[in-house]
Motif scaffolding. Sequence first.
Motif, PDB file in Angstrom:
ATOM      1  N   LEU A  50       0.861  -1.175   0.000  1.00 22.04           N
ATOM      2  CA  LEU A  50       0.000   0.000   0.000  1.00 22.04           C
ATOM      3  C   LEU A  50       0.900   1.229   0.000  1.00 22.04           C
ATOM      4  O   LEU A  50       1.646   1.464   0.946  1.00 22.04           O
ATOM      5  N   LEU A  76      -3.149   0.705  -3.467  1.00 24.12           N
ATOM      6  CA  LEU A  76      -2.830  -0.686  -3.147  1.00 24.12           C
ATOM      7  C   LEU A  76      -2.386  -1.419  -4.393  1.00 24.12           C
ATOM      8  O   LEU A  76      -3.075  -1.412  -5.414  1.00 24.12           O
ATOM      9  N   ASP A  83      -5.844  -9.563  -0.190  1.00 28.98           N
ATOM     10  CA  ASP A  83      -5.483  -8.164   0.064  1.00 28.98           C
ATOM     11  C   ASP A  83      -6.661  -7.233  -0.228  1.00 28.98           C
ATOM     12  O   ASP A  83      -6.907  -6.269   0.508  1.00 28.98           O
ATOM     13  N   ILE A  87      -8.486  -4.840   2.449  1.00 27.18           N
ATOM     14  CA  ILE A  87      -8.446  -3.382   2.338  1.00 27.18           C
ATOM     15  C   ILE A  87      -9.846  -2.812   2.227  1.00 27.18           C
ATOM     16  O   ILE A  87     -10.127  -1.703   2.717  1.00 27.18           O
TER      17      ILE A  87
END
Length: 495
Positions: A50, A76, A83, A87
């Motif tokens: 990120l 990101l 992931d 997020i």
Amino acid sequence: MNLNTPRRSILQGLVASAIVIGFDVVGRSWVTSANAASIFENIPQLDGTLYTDSETLVNASVDFGNIVHRQPIAVLHPGSIEDIVQIIQFARTHQIKVAARGQGHSTYGQSQVEAGIVINMSTLNKIHFVGTDRAIVDAGVLWSQLLQQTLQQGLTPPVLTDYIELSVGGTLSVGGIGGATHRYGVQVDNVLELKVVTGSGQLETCSQLQNRHLFKSVLAGLGQCGIIVQATVKLIKTATNARVFELYYDDLAVFTRDQRLLINDERFNYVEGQLIAKDTGGWRYLLEAASFYSPPNIPNNNFLLAGLNYTQGTEKIEDKTYFEFLNRLASTVAFLKSIGVWSFPHPWLDLFVPNSAVESFVKKVAASLTVADTGQGAVLLYPVKTQRFQLPLFRVPKEKVTFLFSILRTAVPPDSSTVTKMLNDNRRLFEQNRDLGGYLYPISSVPFSRNDWQQHFGLFWRKLVSAKRRYDPDNLLTPSPGIIEASAPKQETIT
């Protein structure tokens, strides 16, 4: 920087060379190891990275259109689908807007998000499987990459856009139209299954048979209900070569009549067309068609050209490999990049014009359209059959045939007055076409209000808003188009 470092808390602030370890809920800013005295909440562990450095943020605020610029607070680069799940859940907790970005080929800031998180899908780019009738790919895979691999097995996706350096997830979010659409529909009509991360941070699998409501809410859904992270797309057998025909016309009505003939009898695999500027002013019309073949079988030119009324002596016929034909824009794009024009603003306009009005509408536009109005960009015109379109959010006129009419403008000179004029022209032409029963292809650079979107989706508006509430209850995803506000009616099913 290593993007594959496993399972670590990894927001890298390059300005101070400090690791960002959390999010300041009160100040709504990232907390680095250098200023960790404040109260903050830890960011989730991620497989990717990120970023918050200024260069990455600025890059994410610019797209191919180079007209709208909205700067995020983080970008990101996912190392896994998980992931994206993590997020979005984190963003939902802290009411941070999120948008997915493929190749950044949007023209009016559609994949940007002010003070939010952009998910750069280009790092999610694995081809997982290629079989006899399908491929399973991550959303960040480019269609060119998939094509190069499928051709090794004599296979191809049924429909490819003219520019094949676009991501699978990107084109499936809008539709994906090309010269084979008259045979196979748009790219969203050739999807068997999706993996989607919804706005509530849930990873879902969907298809026509499983979780069908989400499937139809996401394909051509402009990123409103979920982020496509993986797709199973159809493959068909392909030939090795393409015989390409360029046929010129001086009369618009004759040109469109021949185009209709070709998409109805399907004698060609590929059919498109363009308006070509004449040196003396005005326009000619170019019919582009291709017949795919594998030697020793070769196309019969007399059969393919039978009944067509192009201007005799102007035709050009050329044989290419299948990949060379589909990748034909590569050299043009490389040249435009080399002279800097690729970075100029591109206020593109893409309209679906009703078959019943196409000659009168295009004739009127062409009468005043000049090369300066396009910046020497291409002007496309070609028909497709609406019966091929199976997804409700891909909006086209209610006629058996519609024409894609595209003015692929480049702002020359690249200044604000030129861009403003082109945007105003786009809006005017959109309204004229809308009043004829036409639709906007939402990759365009046209300022749109919520009322415009409501009219665009018509009977499906309430169903889309309901799906937004169901799958993105906090209204986090893809805010830039301005489609849906926070309030929504009770849930309805998209069918």
